[in-house]
Write a protein that holds these residues in place. Structure first.
Motif, PDB file in Angstrom:
ATOM      1  N   LYS B  55     -74.016 -42.749 108.437  1.00 56.19           N
ATOM      2  CA  LYS B  55     -72.593 -43.077 108.573  1.00 56.19           C
ATOM      3  C   LYS B  55     -72.403 -44.242 109.551  1.00 56.19           C
ATOM      4  O   LYS B  55     -71.603 -45.140 109.326  1.00 56.19           O
ATOM      5  N   TRP B  58     -73.325 -47.342 107.813  1.00 57.73           N
ATOM      6  CA  TRP B  58     -72.253 -47.698 106.872  1.00 57.73           C
ATOM      7  C   TRP B  58     -71.075 -48.339 107.612  1.00 57.73           C
ATOM      8  O   TRP B  58     -70.500 -49.320 107.161  1.00 57.73           O
ATOM      9  N   ASP B  59     -70.761 -47.756 108.797  1.00 53.59           N
ATOM     10  CA  ASP B  59     -69.636 -48.303 109.574  1.00 53.59           C
ATOM     11  C   ASP B  59     -69.881 -49.745 110.014  1.00 53.59           C
ATOM     12  O   ASP B  59     -68.939 -50.502 110.231  1.00 53.59           O
ATOM     13  N   ARG B  64     -67.960 -51.950 104.538  1.00 58.10           N
ATOM     14  CA  ARG B  64     -67.055 -51.020 105.202  1.00 58.10           C
ATOM     15  C   ARG B  64     -65.899 -51.770 105.893  1.00 58.10           C
ATOM     16  O   ARG B  64     -64.766 -51.317 105.914  1.00 58.10           O
TER      17      ARG B  64
END
Lengths: 123, 442
Positions: B55, B58-59, B64
Motif C-alpha cells: 500500500k 502504491w501511495d 496513485r
C-alpha cells in the motif's frame, strides 16, 4: 454579453501613468539605439573606410574616386563570379589533353611461388 | 555501573539530545534542513506487513497521485514531441521542452510537505539545481554567446537601414505590455509577458526570471507570480509556429506589386567592417540601454570571437558544443517547470492569448514600417515589405518565411539574405527592449 462584460471591465481599468512612460521611452530608445547604429555604419564607418581606401589608392597611384566607386558598387555576386572564373582558370587547365597514349612496360622478376607450372598438377 | 552510566549518557548526548533540541525549536535553526528520508509515511497503519508495504508503494506511485492536470500536461508534452518530429517545428527546442514537460508532470507524493528531492521545485533535487540557471538568468546570456558566434551580420552591414525594421517589430512588445496591464497583471508581470512579442525565447526567459519569478515583492507587499514556465512555453510555441502565423498576415498587408519588388544584392563587406560591427554595436547599444548588457554583451562577444579570425576554437565551441549543452539544459528545465499545478491556471491561458496577439502585432508593425520606408526611398532602392516580418527575432525561421513568401510571388526573387538583416536586428532590438523593461521594472 460576455464580450460586453469584458469590454466594460477593460474600460474600467485605470492604467498607471508610469506604464505609458515605459511604452513611450521604450519604443523611443529601441528606435534611437538602432538609428544610432544605422548612422554609424551608414555614414561614419563608410567615411573612415573610404578615407583609408583613398589613402591606399593614392599610395599606389590609382585615381581615388575610381577606387571608391569600385569598393561600394561591387556586389557579392560580382565577387563570386570573379572568384569562380579565377578558380576555373587555375584548376581546370587539364581540359585539353595531349591524346598520346603510352604503354609502360613493367618488368617483374621470376618467382616460383607464383609460377603456374609449379602450382598445377601434372596429370 | 559507572561505565554503564557513561555509555548511557554518551548515547543520550549523541542520539537523543539533538532530536530533542530540534523538536523544541525548529524555527530557531539558521540553516534549512533538507529531509531526504520521508517525514510522513502514507498509509502508515502502524503494523508493518506485506500488504502495508504494498500500500505504501502504491501511495508513492504516479498512478496513485495523478490528477487530470498532470494528464493534460503530459498530452501537451507529447504534442510538442510529435510536432517536432513529424513537422520539424523547431525540433532542437520542442524535443527537450516536450520531454521536460513529461518529466515535470510525473505525479509525486507531496502530502505533508514531503520532499522526495526529485521534482524541479523540490529543494535539493538535481532538476532544481539545473533550474537554477533559468531562475538566475544564467542560460540566456550563454545562448546569446552561441548565437553571436554563429551570426553573420554582413547583410545588416551592407544595408544598415534594415536595422529599423528590427526596431519597428519591437512595438509589439510594448503594445502587449499595455494589453497585459489591461487584463489585470501587475507591471513586472506585464513586462515579462510583453517580451513574448520580441519572439526571442532566451530573452523571454531572461526577463521573466527577473520580473515574474514568484520571488520579487511589489511595493504593496504582494509577491509577483511565477510566470517563467507559461511565458517561455508561449514564446517557444509561437516561435515554432512562425511559418503558420506570419504568412496570412504578410499576404494581407502587402499588394501583389509590393511582393514583386526586387532588392539590390548586398554589397561585399570587408573584414574590418565585420570586426568593427560587434565592437561599436556593443558600445553604442549598451551605453544607451545598460540593462541589455548581459544579452547584448554576450551576443557581440560571440560575434567578435567569430569575426576576429584569431579565436576560431573559441568561436567553434561557442556555436556548437556550448550552445548545444545550454539548449539541452534550458529546454529540459523550462519544460519541467510547467508542473500542472503551476502551469494550468487562468494566467497561462491569458498569456497564450496575449502572446498570439504580440506575434501578430510585431509582424504587422514590421511590414507596415517597411511599406512606410518605401515612401521615402528612391526607385531601385525600395524594400520588399515581405522582409518586414523578419523584424521579430525568431532567427532564422521568420527570414525563411520571407524567402518562401517571396518565391511564391516570384520564383526568381530570393529574399533570404535581405531578410536576415532585420532578423538579426530584431535580436538586438528585443534585447534593448528587455533592458529598458528591466531598468524600469526590475
Amino acid at each position: 454579453m460576455m464580450n460586453q462584460q469584458l469590454l466594460t471591465a477593460l474600460a474600467s481599468v485605470q492604467l498607471d501613468p508610469m506604464s505609458w512612460t515605459i511604452v513611450a521611452v521604450g519604443i523611443g530608445i529601441v528606435f534611437m539605439s538602432l538609428l544610432l547604429v544605422y548612422f554609424f555604419f551608414r555614414y561614419i564607418l563608410t567615411f573612415i573606410l573610404n578615407f583609408k581606401l583613398r589613402s591606399f589608392a593614392r599610395r599606389k597611384g590609382i585615381d581615388p574616386s575610381e577606387a571608391d566607386t569600385a569598393r561600394t558598387m561591387m556586389s557579392g555576386e560580382v565577387n563570386a563570379a570573379i572568384a569562380m572564373a579565377i578558380y576555373s582558370y587555375f584548376n581546370e587547365l587539364h581540359d585539353v589533353e595531349s591524346g598520346v597514349i603510352t604503354i609502360k612496360r613493367v618488368s617483374k622478376n621470376y618467382s616460383p611461388w607464383s609460377s603456374k607450372l609449379y602450382n598445377m598438377k601434372n596429370l | 555501573m559507572l561505565a554503564l552510566l557513561v555509555i548511557v549518557s554518551l548515547a543520550w548526548l549523541a542520539f537523543v539530545k539533538p532530536e530533542h533540541d530540534r523538536s523544541l525549536s525548529p524555527a530557531d535553526s539558521k540553516t534549512e534542513v533538507i529531509v531526504a528520508t520521508p517525514q510522513y509515511q502514507p498509509g502508515d497503519s502502524g503494523e508493518p506487513g506485506f500488504m502495508d508495504g504494498l500500500k505504501r508503494f502504491w501511495d508513492f506511485t504516479g498512478f496513485r497521485n495523478a490528477t487530470p492536470g498532470h494528464l493534460i500536461m503530459i498530452i501537451i508534452g507529447l504534442v510538442f514531441i510529435f510536432l517536432a518530429i513529424r513537422y520539424e517545428y523547431e525540433p532542437l527546442l520542442l524535443v527537450p521542452i516536450g520531454t521536460g514537460i513529461l518529466i515535470g508532470n510525473i505525479p509525486m507524493f507531496t502530502d505533508g510537505g514531503m520532499n522526495l528531492q526529485v521534482g524541479i521545485y523540490q529543494q535539493g533535487s538535481v532538476l532544481n539545481y539545473l533550474y537554477f540557471g533559468v531562475l538566475k538568468g544564467v542560460y540566456p546570456p550563454l545562448i546569446f554567446l552561441g548565437i553571436g558566434a554563429m551570426t553573420d551580420f554582413s547583410s545588416l552591414i551592407s544595408n544598415p537601414r534594415l536595422l529599423l525594421l528590427g526596431a519597428a517589430a519591437q512595438v509589439g512588445i510594448f503594445i502587449t505590455f499595455i494589453g497585459a496591464l489591461l487584463l489585470g497583471f501587475n507591471m513586472p508581470e506585464a513586462g515579462a509577458i510583453g517580451i513574448i512579442g520580441g519572439a526571442d525565447g532566451p530573452t523571454a526567459i531572461f526577463i521573466s526570471s527577473r520580473l515574474a519569478n514568484g520571488v520579487n515583492m511589489l511595493a504593496d507587499g504582494t509577491t509577483v507570480k511565477n510566470l517563467i514556465g507559461p511565458i517561455a512555453i508561449a514564446a517557444y510555441s509561437y516561435m515554432a509556429l512562425v511559418p503558420v502565423i506570419q504568412p496570412p498576415i504578410m499576404r494581407l498587408m502587402t499588394s501583389k506589386k509590393e511582393r514583386l519588388i526586387r532588392m539590390k544584392p548586398p554589397r561585399a563587406v570587408t573584414k574590418t567592417e565585420k570586426i568593427l560591427f560587434p565592437i561599436f554595436g556593443l558600445l553604442l547599444t549598451c551605453f544607451i540601454s545598460p540593462g541589455a548588457l548581459p544579452l547584448l554583451g554576450m551576443l557581440f562577444f560571440g560575434n567578435i570571437l567569430k569575426e576576429s579570425g584569431v579565436t576560431k576554437r573559441l568561436a567553434e565551441t561557442a556555436r556548437t558544443s556550448l550552445i548545444d549543452i545550454v539548449t539541452i539544459m534550458i529546454g529540459l528545465t523550462v519544460g519541467a517547470s510547467t508542473q500542472a499545478d503551476v502551469f494550468l491556471t487562468r494566467e497561462s491561458i491569458l498569456i497564450f492569448g496575449l502572446g498570439a496577439g504580440a506575434f501578430a502585432i510585431a509582424t504587422t508593425m514590421g511590414i507596415l514600417f517597411a511599406k512606410s520606408m518605401n515612401l521615402f526611398l528612391p526607385e531601385g532602392s525600395k524594400i520588399n515589405p515581405l522582409i518586414g516580418n523578419s523584424g521579430v527575432s525568431a532567427v532564422p525561421d521568420s527570414a525563411r518565411v520571407s524567402e518562401a513568401e517571396g518565391l511564391k510571388a516570384d520564383k526568381t526573387n530570393h529574399l533570404l539574405m535581405h531578410a536576415m538583416g532585420p532578423n538579426v536586428a530584431g535580436v538586438i532590438g528585443s534585447a534593448i527592449a528587455a533592458g529598458i523593461l528591466l531598468s524600469y521594472l526590475g
